[in-house]
Design a protein around this motif. Structure first.
Motif, short mmCIF file in Angstrom:
data_model
loop_
_atom_site.label_atom_id
_atom_site.label_comp_id
_atom_site.label_asym_id
_atom_site.label_seq_id
_atom_site.Cartn_x
_atom_site.Cartn_y
_atom_site.Cartn_z
N ALA A 86 0.79 -1.34 -0.13
CA ALA A 86 -0.04 0.06 -0.03
C ALA A 86 0.83 1.25 -0.06
N VAL A 87 0.34 2.18 -0.80
CA VAL A 87 1.37 3.33 -0.93
C VAL A 87 0.55 4.77 -0.97
N LYS A 88 1.27 5.77 -0.63
CA LYS A 88 0.31 7.10 -0.68
C LYS A 88 1.41 8.23 -1.28
N ARG A 89 1.18 8.98 -1.93
CA ARG A 89 1.96 10.01 -2.18
C ARG A 89 1.77 11.20 -1.19
N VAL A 90 2.89 11.96 -0.90
CA VAL A 90 2.71 13.05 0.01
C VAL A 90 3.52 14.36 -0.32
N ALA A 91 3.06 15.39 0.00
CA ALA A 91 3.82 16.45 -0.01
C ALA A 91 5.23 16.49 0.07
N ASP A 92 6.28 16.99 -0.82
CA ASP A 92 7.67 16.66 -0.58
C ASP A 92 8.01 16.65 1.02
N PRO A 93 8.47 15.58 1.46
CA PRO A 93 9.00 15.60 3.11
C PRO A 93 9.98 16.62 3.15
N ASP A 94 11.08 16.87 2.19
CA ASP A 94 12.24 17.48 2.68
C ASP A 94 12.05 18.93 2.59
N ALA A 136 9.01 20.17 4.01
CA ALA A 136 7.80 20.13 4.79
C ALA A 136 7.79 21.46 5.60
N ASN A 137 8.56 22.09 5.92
CA ASN A 137 8.86 23.30 6.58
C ASN A 137 8.23 24.47 5.58
N ARG A 138 7.81 24.25 4.42
CA ARG A 138 7.45 25.32 3.83
C ARG A 138 5.81 25.08 3.36
N ILE A 139 5.20 24.14 4.16
CA ILE A 139 3.59 24.03 4.06
C ILE A 139 3.15 25.44 4.71
N LYS A 140 2.09 25.50 4.56
CA LYS A 140 1.30 26.90 5.12
C LYS A 140 -0.08 26.44 5.43
N VAL A 141 -0.70 27.09 6.15
CA VAL A 141 -2.18 27.09 6.56
C VAL A 141 -3.05 28.02 5.99
N SER A 142 -4.25 27.52 5.45
CA SER A 142 -5.17 28.40 4.76
C SER A 142 -5.43 29.38 5.70
N SER A 164 0.57 23.77 -1.58
CA SER A 164 0.99 24.36 -3.03
C SER A 164 2.46 24.66 -3.13
N GLY A 165 2.93 24.62 -4.30
CA GLY A 165 4.40 24.56 -4.44
C GLY A 165 5.19 23.42 -4.21
N LEU A 166 4.70 22.54 -3.41
CA LEU A 166 5.59 21.27 -3.05
C LEU A 166 5.12 20.20 -3.79
#
Ligand SMILES: Cc1cc2nc3c(=O)[nH]c(=O)nc-3n(C[C@H](O)[C@H](O)[C@H](O)COP(=O)(O)OP(=O)(O)OC[C@H]3O[C@@H](n4cnc5c(N)ncnc54)[C@H](O)[C@@H]3O)c2cc1C
Lengths: 275, 323
Positions: A6-14, A16-22, A31-33
């Motif tokens: 079983a696999v899942k795609r995720v936002a680029d973990p390297d 992850a400090n660029r994620i934002k909250v709406s 977005s952007g990752l």
């Protein structure tokens, strides 16, 4: 041996400090990752390939490796690269992230496992976006299968049992599980001596890490079977985990650079008062 | 009637793991919303001392399931009993050690419950529990509600202070072991290769000295004297563990141990996102790295740009000189 991964795609973990909250705080904005395969799932796939081959002649697959994901159509890229790496067949369960929580995923996988009847289910110990670490354990229980989580080593014994070294607090705990069974993998499973099928010579050593698909395999992967299933065919379990709010953690700011050890000791003693 | 059940964790010898006290703290917070107090369930082959110790934290009851088949922790042997006892509660909790993380989602599935893992906090809002969870390697917190009749959660040890004794004494009651599931027949405990150390536990230490890839085969030669001088636990980056310089049990990070000591000294560690996730809750962070641009300096309170092979021995001498 037949293995379901079983696999899942995720936002680029390297990044992850660029994620934002709406702005409303009700959603994560990645977005952007780039999308990447969840690293632990990539390791699970590598473990599945190692378990279904003689390490010395990895072109010949002994058994079948089926990869499954639950995601929108774009995630077929992730499945195609798994096929290029060596998986034989792929299944995409049509579902958006908002249709899923750990319990729904576990129930849907249960139905797929009942249909596919693999000997072993392999998955990552956690996805590095939600960091929940739950689906494997739930699935094992729903199937009434034995499980070995956080596997760092896997040895297939002559009778088909798996001897699994689990990285636990305080050391390595070894379990022997008899298929059908479920294993979730930890980082060290892809070390040179991580996995041995019963065909692989015990003195054989893999390259560190996961294998990469050669170019011709990427072309061939386009012709490997990929089926799509609606989620509703697999489960009617309702969502029971609801995220109502997200926030970013307080950022730590950089402190000072000290010029030498003497100044470090002085600061730790007089300013930070931790010595 | 208690509404929260805490599952205790024992070590191989039957001693209570201190991590359990973090789950008790979560339970005390959750009682606010659910009312009714909490009970503690202890499972093992030799539970008397741990059960006795657990009577001092204000639990309604300390429930004890003692059976030879529970001598070693194996999820398939523990989950049926935890779920059977857990049926009578609204919330079943443990601490998110590898024990809790392995067992509790399995228990949740057995109870048809939803699961909130590795929680940083729990709060009551309008009679409902809201769980705060670190996600994306600690780069975001999500607040979630679970809508199943029974809920299951684990507490991140570094976020829930160890519970203090309450001054009262809880009664001890025996509970029967539930019939094992079919799965138990196909799993066998083989061994525990324990990393033994006289040092404080990594997750409980006041000071942690952690080494990275840069240490190479000199990992212990360089790190141990410093850890000795500070009475510290030793941690490591993934790269140091992968390379075999330090045992897996030492790994600090998103997918290793989460630590929050008063002082964390990162030596020859670059400060990858996954490493930072495991130590950024530390009160004071010191980094020793020869690369002035290493990301670890972006969060270190005190940074020393130096070759660790000279700086660390110097630091050890300076600390010894202070006595
Ligand atoms: C799925 C996944 C999970 C992961 N989980 C974790 C985790 O839980 N924990 C974790 O730590 N990592 C984790 N990682 C790995 C992480 O991304 C980094 O690769 C790892 O943390 C790097 O370790 P390091 O800092 O020791 O090595 P490097 O990044 O190689 O850094 C070594 C540092 O040492 C410095 N240095 C070299 N020589 C000297 C010297 N003589 N004196 C002083 N400084 C010197 C260098 O400047 C450099 O900054 C994970 C990765 C993945 C993909």
């Amino acid at each position: 041996m037949k293995i379901l991964v079983a696999v899942k795609r995720v936002a680029d973990p390297d990044n992850a400090n660029r994620i934002k909250v709406s702005s409303g705080g009700d959603a994560i904005d990645a977005s952007g990752l780039e999308w990447k395969i969840n690293p632990f799932d990539e390791y699970a796939l590598e473990a599945a390939l190692r378990l279904t081959e003689n390490g010395a002649s990895p072109k010949k697959r002994e058994g079948e490796v089926v990869v499954v994901t639950m995601a929108p159509k774009e995630a077929e890229t992730t499945l195609r690269s798994a096929l290029a790496t060596g998986a034989d067949r792929a299944i995409r369960v049509e579902a958006g992230d908002d249709d899923l929580d750990g319990r729904v995923v576990a129930h849907a996988l249960r139905k797929l496992v009942e249909e596919e009847k693999p000997d072993v289910v392999l998955m990552g110990k956690q996805t590095v976006d939600g960091d929940s670490n739950q689906v494997g354990q739930m699935l094992a229980e729903l199937l009434d299968w034995p499980m070995a989580t956080f596997a760092a080593t896997l040895r297939q014994e002559q009778d088909g049992s798996l001897l699994v070294g689990r990285e636990v607090d305080g050391g390595v705990l070894s379990l022997r599980v008899r298929p059908p069974c479920l294993v979730t993998v930890d980082l060290r499973i892809v070390s040179p001596e991580g996995v041995y099928s019963s065909l692989t010579d015990p003195s054989f050593k893999y390259n560190e890490g996961v294998r990469f698909a050669p170019l011709p395999a990427i072309m061939q992967a386009k012709r490997k079977p990929l089926t799509v299933r609606p989620l509703s065919e697999l489960t009617d379990v309702a969502l029971t985990t609801k995220y109502t709010k997200f926030e970013l953690p307080a950022k730590r700011s950089a402190g000072v650079k000290v010029k030498d050890v003497a100044e470090l000791v002085q600061k730790l003693t007089e300013e930070a008062r931790v010595l | 009637m208690s509404n929260v059940l805490v599952v205790a964790e024992l070590d191989q010898d039957g001693n209570l793991r201190k991590s359990t006290l973090s789950a008790i703290t979560l339970a005390r917070k959750a009682e606010g919303a659910l009312g009714g107090g909490f009970d503690v369930l202890v499972l093992g082959a030799n539970t008397a001392a741990a059960a006795q110790e657990l009577t001092t934290f204000g639990a309604g009851r300390v429930l004890v399931c003692e059976d030879a088949s529970l001598a070693h922790y194996v999820a398939e042997h523990f989950a049926p009993t935890v779920a059977e006892v857990g049926k009578g509660y609204k919330l079943v909790v443990a601490t998110a050690t590898t024990f809790g993380k392995d067992l509790m989602p399995r228990v949740a599935a057995r109870l048809d419950a939803a699961y909130a893992g590795d929680c940083a906090d729990v709060a009551a809002e309008g009679g409902k529990l809201v769980y705060k969870r670190p996600m994306f390697a600690g780069n975001a917190y999500g607040y979630c509600e679970l809508s199943t009749a029974i809920q299951v959660a684990t507490a991140r040890q570094s976020e829930f202070a160890a519970a203090e004794p309450s001054g009262s004494t809880s009664p001890i009651e025996k509970v029967a072991k539930a019939a094992p599931s079919g799965a138990a027949a196909r799993v066998e405990y083989v061994s525990l290769d324990a990393v033994t150390s006289e040092r404080p536990q990594l997750t409980e230490a006041n000071v942690v000295v952690a080494g990275g890839r840069a240490l190479k085969e000199k990992f212990f030669e360089v790190i141990e004297p410093l850890a000795d001088a500070l009475g510290a636990a030793i941690g490591a980056s993934r790269a140091a563990v992968d390379a075999g310089y330090a045992p897996g049990d030492y790994q600090v990070g998103q997918t290793g141990k989460i630590v929050a000591p008063s002082l964390y000294i990162a030596i020859g560690i670059s400060g990858a996102i996954q490493h930072i996730a495991g130590m950024k809750g530390s009160k004071v962070i010191v980094a020793i790295n020869k690369d002035p641009e290493a990301p670890i300096f972006q969060l270190a309170d005190y940074g020393l740009v130096a070759d660790l092979f000279t700086a660390v021995p110097e630091l050890v001498s300076a600390l010894r000189a202070r006595g």
